[in-house]
Design an enzyme around this catalytic site. Structure first.
Site, short mmCIF file in Angstrom:
data_model
loop_
_atom_site.label_atom_id
_atom_site.label_comp_id
_atom_site.label_asym_id
_atom_site.label_seq_id
_atom_site.Cartn_x
_atom_site.Cartn_y
_atom_site.Cartn_z
N GLY A 1 -52.81 9.53 -6.01
CA GLY A 1 -54.71 10.21 -6.03
C GLY A 1 -54.72 11.17 -5.42
O GLY A 1 -54.81 12.36 -5.78
N ASP B 1 -63.06 5.16 -7.19
CA ASP B 1 -63.13 3.66 -7.84
C ASP B 1 -61.92 2.54 -6.51
O ASP B 1 -60.45 2.90 -7.00
CB ASP B 1 -62.59 3.10 -9.28
CG ASP B 1 -63.04 1.95 -9.30
OD1 ASP B 1 -63.06 0.94 -8.72
OD2 ASP B 1 -62.80 1.35 -10.28
N ASP C 1 -62.73 -1.23 -0.94
CA ASP C 1 -63.83 -1.63 0.01
C ASP C 1 -63.71 -0.17 1.15
O ASP C 1 -61.92 -0.28 2.09
CB ASP C 1 -64.09 -2.94 0.54
CG ASP C 1 -64.55 -3.32 0.29
OD1 ASP C 1 -65.34 -3.13 -1.16
OD2 ASP C 1 -64.49 -4.70 0.31
N PRO D 1 -56.39 0.17 5.11
CA PRO D 1 -56.02 1.70 4.58
C PRO D 1 -57.38 1.96 3.66
O PRO D 1 -56.65 3.40 3.76
CB PRO D 1 -54.80 0.93 3.62
CG PRO D 1 -55.21 -0.65 4.34
CD PRO D 1 -56.26 -1.47 4.72
#
Length: 284
Positions: free
Chosen positions: A142, A159, A162, A166
């Protein structure tokens, strides 16, 4: 049997488990799916709770609808991550959306969600078959996709997992600059940013990185089932959008369970010491 996700300082969030549905290692992460005693299916990635079937809207609704209703007319939307389909499902509830793109790096998460979790209401299957006229699914990075589409999206929704490990790259100043460039002249960006109490350093770092990039930055929190609540969200604005105000008339078209558009201002209630830390931090 129990599943417990341990947070910093020995704080845990747990569920009673009746069975393990599957455990599989994808190219990117370990994927686990459980049946819980009282919340339906539980999706876990690399040991961290992503959602519970009966309660997932407590995450997807505040992630999607406040920014969609704050934008005057969101037509093009980008979702980065969101392989379970819940975020895109909520995005497409907005009639103004002409085209939404979901870019998920891990195809296996999408397949597991489509075949076993099924919170997407058939959306993921339609995307795979290219039978959803208003949306597309891209299996890929993305971040790279966003770099290639300048001034292209009215709303960008990240989305992600946490803001630790990474996923920290998704909370960097460089990433936010790419997101800013990918937004239309009037655009709005949102990301979840971790537990208010337990990821405070990560929240502060992400907030200050965003302040260096976006024209305006907002923070809010929401109690999410399955997470160490309250959970924080960060919103970046490009242009003159006022995130404190939403379109109530458009909101009436939605039947929501958790986020209450008529009480939009309650999103901004955050612990006093956290607000003071955010406001006192230098912008540069």
């Amino acid at each position: 049997m129990e599943f417990i996700e341990w947070y910093p300082r020995g704080y845990g969030v747990g569920f009673k488990i009746t069975s393990k549905i599957l455990e599989v290692q994808s190219e990117y992460q370990k994927i686990e799916l459980y049946e819980t005693e009282g919340f339906g299916k539980l999706l876990v990635l690399d040991g961290t709770v992503q959602l519970v079937e009966n309660g997932e809207k407590s995450y997807h609704e505040p992630l999607v609808h406040p920014v969609m209703l704050a934008h005057p007319g969101p037509r093009r939307v980008l979702v980065i991550g969101g392989g379970d389909g819940g975020t895109l499902r909520e995005v497409l509830r907005h009639k103004s959306v002409e085209h939404a793109t979901m870019v998920e790096i891990d195809k296996k998460v999408v397949e597991v969600s489509m075949e076993h979790l099924k919170i997407d209401e058939g959306l993921l299957e339609r995307l795979f078959r290219k039978e959803e006229p208003r949306a597309e699914l891209i299996i890929g990075d993305g971040v790279e996709y966003m770099k290639a589409h300048k001034e292209h999206f009215d709303v960008i929704i990240v989305d992600s997992t946490d803001p630790v490990g990474p996923a920290k790259l998704l909370f960097s100043e460089e990433f936010y600059r790419n997101a800013y460039d990918a937004l239309s002249k009037r655009g709005i960006y949102i990301t979840q940013s971790g537990s208010v109490y337990l990821f405070i350093d990560e929240l502060l770092e992400a907030y200050n990185n965003m302040k260096r990039v976006f024209d305006k930055v907002y923070y809010f929190s929401f109690p999410v089932i399955g997470y160490a609540s309250p959970w924080s969200f960060l919103v970046g604005v490009k242009g003159d959008i006022d995130f404190t105000k939403i379109d109530i008339e458009r909101a009436k078209e939605l039947e929501l369970e958790y986020y209450d558009p008529e009480r939009h201002e309650t999103l901004f209630q955050i612990p006093k010491y956290v607000r003071e830390l955010l406001e006192k931090r230098p912008k540069s």
